[in-house]
Design a protein around this motif. Sequence first.
Motif, PDB file in Angstrom:
ATOM      1  N   GLU A 152      -9.458 -15.125  12.398  1.00 24.70           N
ATOM      2  CA  GLU A 152     -10.834 -15.439  12.749  1.00 24.70           C
ATOM      3  C   GLU A 152     -11.050 -15.362  14.256  1.00 24.70           C
ATOM      4  N   LEU A 153     -10.079 -15.805  15.038  1.00 26.34           N
ATOM      5  CA  LEU A 153     -10.178 -15.683  16.488  1.00 26.34           C
ATOM      6  C   LEU A 153     -10.303 -14.221  16.906  1.00 26.34           C
ATOM      7  N   ARG A 154      -9.465 -13.376  16.337  1.00 28.18           N
ATOM      8  CA  ARG A 154      -9.507 -11.950  16.686  1.00 28.18           C
ATOM      9  C   ARG A 154     -10.835 -11.324  16.282  1.00 28.18           C
ATOM     10  N   ARG A 155     -11.394 -11.781  15.156  1.00 30.31           N
ATOM     11  CA  ARG A 155     -12.654 -11.212  14.674  1.00 30.31           C
ATOM     12  C   ARG A 155     -13.855 -11.701  15.460  1.00 30.31           C
ATOM     13  N   ALA A 156     -13.890 -13.005  15.769  1.00 32.45           N
ATOM     14  CA  ALA A 156     -15.113 -13.619  16.280  1.00 32.45           C
ATOM     15  C   ALA A 156     -15.240 -13.590  17.794  1.00 32.45           C
ATOM     16  N   GLN A 157     -14.133 -13.781  18.512  1.00 34.89           N
ATOM     17  CA  GLN A 157     -14.223 -13.794  19.967  1.00 34.89           C
ATOM     18  C   GLN A 157     -14.385 -12.382  20.512  1.00 34.89           C
ATOM     19  N   CYS A 158     -15.245 -12.249  21.516  1.00 33.46           N
ATOM     20  CA  CYS A 158     -15.365 -10.954  22.194  1.00 33.46           C
ATOM     21  C   CYS A 158     -14.166 -10.698  23.099  1.00 33.46           C
ATOM     22  N   LEU A 159     -13.629 -11.767  23.656  1.00 35.19           N
ATOM     23  CA  LEU A 159     -12.479 -11.664  24.550  1.00 35.19           C
ATOM     24  C   LEU A 159     -11.214 -12.040  23.794  1.00 35.19           C
ATOM     25  N   PRO A 160     -10.154 -11.264  23.935  1.00 34.15           N
ATOM     26  CA  PRO A 160      -8.910 -11.592  23.243  1.00 34.15           C
ATOM     27  C   PRO A 160      -8.191 -12.760  23.913  1.00 34.15           C
ATOM     28  N   GLY A 161      -7.319 -13.393  23.158  1.00 32.24           N
ATOM     29  CA  GLY A 161      -6.512 -14.479  23.699  1.00 32.24           C
ATOM     30  C   GLY A 161      -7.047 -15.844  23.329  1.00 32.24           C
ATOM     31  N   TYR A 162      -6.247 -16.866  23.646  1.00 36.65           N
ATOM     32  CA  TYR A 162      -6.624 -18.234  23.344  1.00 36.65           C
ATOM     33  C   TYR A 162      -7.502 -18.814  24.447  1.00 36.65           C
ATOM     34  N   LEU A 163      -8.582 -19.478  24.049  1.00 34.16           N
ATOM     35  CA  LEU A 163      -9.343 -20.326  24.967  1.00 34.16           C
ATOM     36  C   LEU A 163      -8.505 -21.579  25.226  1.00 34.16           C
ATOM     37  N   GLN A 164      -8.328 -21.945  26.505  1.00 32.66           N
ATOM     38  CA  GLN A 164      -7.442 -23.041  26.849  1.00 32.66           C
ATOM     39  C   GLN A 164      -8.170 -24.131  27.638  1.00 32.66           C
ATOM     40  N   ALA A 165      -7.515 -25.290  27.735  1.00 35.23           N
ATOM     41  CA  ALA A 165      -8.102 -26.409  28.468  1.00 35.23           C
ATOM     42  C   ALA A 165      -8.419 -26.027  29.909  1.00 35.23           C
ATOM     43  N   ASP A 166      -7.567 -25.216  30.527  1.00 39.67           N
ATOM     44  CA  ASP A 166      -7.807 -24.784  31.903  1.00 39.67           C
ATOM     45  C   ASP A 166      -9.161 -24.098  32.059  1.00 39.67           C
TER      46      ASP A 166
END
Length: 262
Positions: free
Chosen positions: A219-233
Amino acid sequence: MTDHTSSPHAGMARYPSLSGRTVLVSGGATGIGAGFVEHFAQQGARVAFLDIDDAGAQVLLDGLGPVDHRPVYLHCDVTDLDALRTAIAEARAQVGPFSVLVNNAASDHRHAFADTTAADFERNMAVNLRHQYFAIQAVAADMRTLGGGSVICLGSTGWMIKNSGYPMYAMAKSAVHGLVNGLARELGRDHIRINALVPGWVITEKQKRLWLDAEGEAELRRAQCLPGYLQADDLARAALFLAADDSRMCTGQEFIIDGGWV
């Protein structure tokens, strides 16, 4: 979140106006909240943070690299409003009147609509919404005395994308936007800014442990426009901008950090 043993992140923006600024973070022991504590401390701010996770807070403090001012931790259940007011007063006595408030404490505990009781409802609103209102009330006088300030309320895109599994959480987080808009003009008269910082799916250790499975990865790969994990930073860096003088004319707004999901 970053490795707490590291020095301030290479290439990260520095905000001179945050040096020595007093910052209060609720729910600051772990996850996104710990990212806020770490980044503000690395900017030279005087940080106090509230939580019920004493062990997590100690891990954060022990792992924090060299900073000008060591963050101050106070044990506090933010759903207990008397305890919240007392903790804020104690924190103020240690670091000074607050110029920045980060309303971060929350719980995205999964729950079923059909099984929800009135007591469940009250508990959910207490941890996800009510404390934000009263924490603002408790620090507003500080900010007026200081000539202004910044309130950052944590929302969520979870209600925007119509996820199932946490209807009370979604309702509370949508109400954060109403809280921000409802106070922007009143607080703005005293140069107090209030904004919603709205994260998408931030992949903390808790999220990895409880909910990030193969389906979630897809779902992350499908839905996010930007690849990778969104992080606390990623959230912390946005919060630095909203707390600094650089955002002096930003108020009553929603700042979505979600990799382009919504």
